[in-house]
Design a protein around this motif. Structure first.
Motif, short mmCIF file in Angstrom:
data_model
loop_
_atom_site.label_atom_id
_atom_site.label_comp_id
_atom_site.label_asym_id
_atom_site.label_seq_id
_atom_site.Cartn_x
_atom_site.Cartn_y
_atom_site.Cartn_z
N PHE A 242 -12.61 4.19 -0.58
CA PHE A 242 -11.80 4.90 -1.57
C PHE A 242 -11.13 3.90 -2.52
N LYS A 243 -10.57 2.83 -1.95
CA LYS A 243 -9.94 1.80 -2.78
C LYS A 243 -10.94 1.14 -3.72
N ALA A 244 -12.17 0.91 -3.20
CA ALA A 244 -13.17 0.19 -3.98
C ALA A 244 -13.82 1.07 -5.04
N GLU A 245 -14.11 2.32 -4.70
CA GLU A 245 -14.86 3.19 -5.61
C GLU A 245 -13.97 3.98 -6.55
N ARG A 246 -12.75 4.32 -6.14
CA ARG A 246 -11.84 5.12 -6.97
C ARG A 246 -10.47 4.43 -7.04
N PRO A 247 -10.43 3.20 -7.52
CA PRO A 247 -9.16 2.46 -7.49
C PRO A 247 -8.05 3.10 -8.31
N LEU A 248 -8.40 3.73 -9.43
CA LEU A 248 -7.35 4.35 -10.25
C LEU A 248 -6.73 5.55 -9.54
N GLU A 249 -7.56 6.33 -8.85
CA GLU A 249 -7.02 7.46 -8.10
C GLU A 249 -6.17 6.95 -6.94
N TYR A 250 -6.65 5.91 -6.26
CA TYR A 250 -5.89 5.34 -5.15
C TYR A 250 -4.53 4.85 -5.63
N GLU A 251 -4.50 4.12 -6.72
CA GLU A 251 -3.24 3.59 -7.25
C GLU A 251 -2.30 4.72 -7.66
N ARG A 252 -2.87 5.78 -8.23
CA ARG A 252 -2.03 6.91 -8.64
C ARG A 252 -1.44 7.64 -7.43
N MET A 253 -2.26 7.82 -6.38
CA MET A 253 -1.77 8.49 -5.18
C MET A 253 -0.66 7.67 -4.51
N VAL A 254 -0.83 6.34 -4.50
CA VAL A 254 0.21 5.48 -3.93
C VAL A 254 1.49 5.58 -4.76
N ALA A 255 1.35 5.51 -6.08
CA ALA A 255 2.53 5.55 -6.97
C ALA A 255 3.27 6.88 -6.85
N GLN A 256 2.52 7.98 -6.63
CA GLN A 256 3.12 9.30 -6.53
C GLN A 256 3.54 9.65 -5.10
N GLY A 257 3.26 8.74 -4.17
CA GLY A 257 3.62 8.99 -2.77
C GLY A 257 2.79 10.08 -2.11
N LYS A 258 1.55 10.28 -2.59
CA LYS A 258 0.71 11.34 -2.06
C LYS A 258 -0.41 10.86 -1.15
N LEU A 259 -0.55 9.54 -1.00
CA LEU A 259 -1.66 9.03 -0.21
C LEU A 259 -1.57 9.45 1.25
#
Length: 303
Positions: A242-259
């Motif tokens: 997930f981190k490698a293939e969708r890094p922007l989504e991963y970063e957004r989920m972390v920033a929004q506290g949704k991961l």
């Protein structure tokens, strides 16, 4: 033609990347997993796969009736009458999942007050960002730039998704015209039947060829995912992938506290086995049908 060149470039770049060890452990199958698709989305995809293969297997021997493999395939699906019945059943299933999907989107929009279906990272609608990603991916293929960072959906996934809308509309409604010729010609001229036959036949050939060649490559046969990406069957993917293939989504989920809410248990051995059995079976059928298509087309060119 565009995706043929696109995927050949992708293939050579991915093979080189794999030999260089560029992917590292990003595509490991074990470890913490992230939920990507709901059970309903998984069921919808399985329904799409099954009905599409049934439509192809019962329609291709009619389109290529003079091909040497056509009589055998027609016999395998139960003969002309049974094939026609199965083709219509699969068509009804297609209209059914299409209506269900549109209904689910409408419900989420109106009742659930969800937004972002038409624009933004959750949208399957093509956006200017996709053109930039395509350009960046081309440079990556040619070794003159890094692999672009993708969000939830990539440009090739959006192309596939929009193709379903186009396909269901064009193939579906032209098929209805052929299914009900008497009703159709009660208010439309007879030449509409001829036009519907050409549209239905050629658009269906385009759809089957694209799915069996390019969609299969994008999802399963590219070296990064080979021999199969089971995420669409289990609904989950490894966190590292997930981190490698969708890094922007991963970063957004972390920033929004949704991961944390997306974290899910690793698929069980039984779930993986079911995914591989269904995936390899349908993939094999599609590849065989693709071979039949090229066989018929090349035989026609020779003669």
């Amino acid at each position: 033609g565009f995706f043929g060149l696109h995927d050949l470039l992708w293939l050579q770049r991915a093979l080189v990347g794999k030999l260089r060890g560029e992917f590292g452990t990003a595509h490991a199958k074990t470890g913490p997993h992230v939920r990507r698709f709901s059970n309903m989305q998984i069921a919808t995809h399985v329904t799409i796969v099954t009905s599409f293969l049934l439509l192809a297997a019962t329609g291709l021997p009619l389109k290529f009736a003079e091909a040497p493999w056509a009589p055998g395939l027609m016999k395998l699906v139960g003969g002309a009458q049974t094939a026609g019945f199965l083709h219509r059943v699969a068509a009804l299933v297609t209209f059914g999942y299409f209506a269900w999907h549109l209904g689910a989107l409408a419900y989420a929009w109106v009742v659930g007050k969800q937004r972002g279906f038409f624009w933004g990272p959750r949208s399957m609608v093509p956006q200017p960002r996709d053109l930039l990603d395509l350009w960046a991916m081309t440079k990556y293929f040619l070794y003159i730039g890094p692999r672009p960072k993708f969000d939830r959906f990539t440009y090739w996934e959006k192309f596939d998704y929009m193709g379903v809308f186009w396909g269901v509309a064009v193939i579906g409604f032209s098929g209805l015209v052929l299914w009900m010729p008497t009703l159709t010609t009660s208010f439309l001229p007879g030449w509409v039947l001829n036009a519907a036959y050409v549209i239905h036949s050629d658009e269906a050939l385009l759809a089957t060829g694209f799915i069996f060649l390019f969609h299969f490559f994008h999802t399963h046969l590219r070296p990064e995912a080979f021999p199969m990406d089971t995420v669409v069957f289990t609904g989950r993917m490894p966190l590292e992938a997930f981190k490698a293939e969708r890094p922007l989504e991963y970063e957004r989920m972390v920033a929004q506290g949704k991961l944390e809410a997306l974290m899910a248990p690793e698929p069980t051995a039984a779930e993986r086995m079911r995914a591989y059995i269904f995936g390899f079976a349908t993939l094999s059928i599609g590849i065989v049908l693709a071979v039949f298509i090229f066989w018929a087309l090349l035989t026609g060119l020779v003669h």
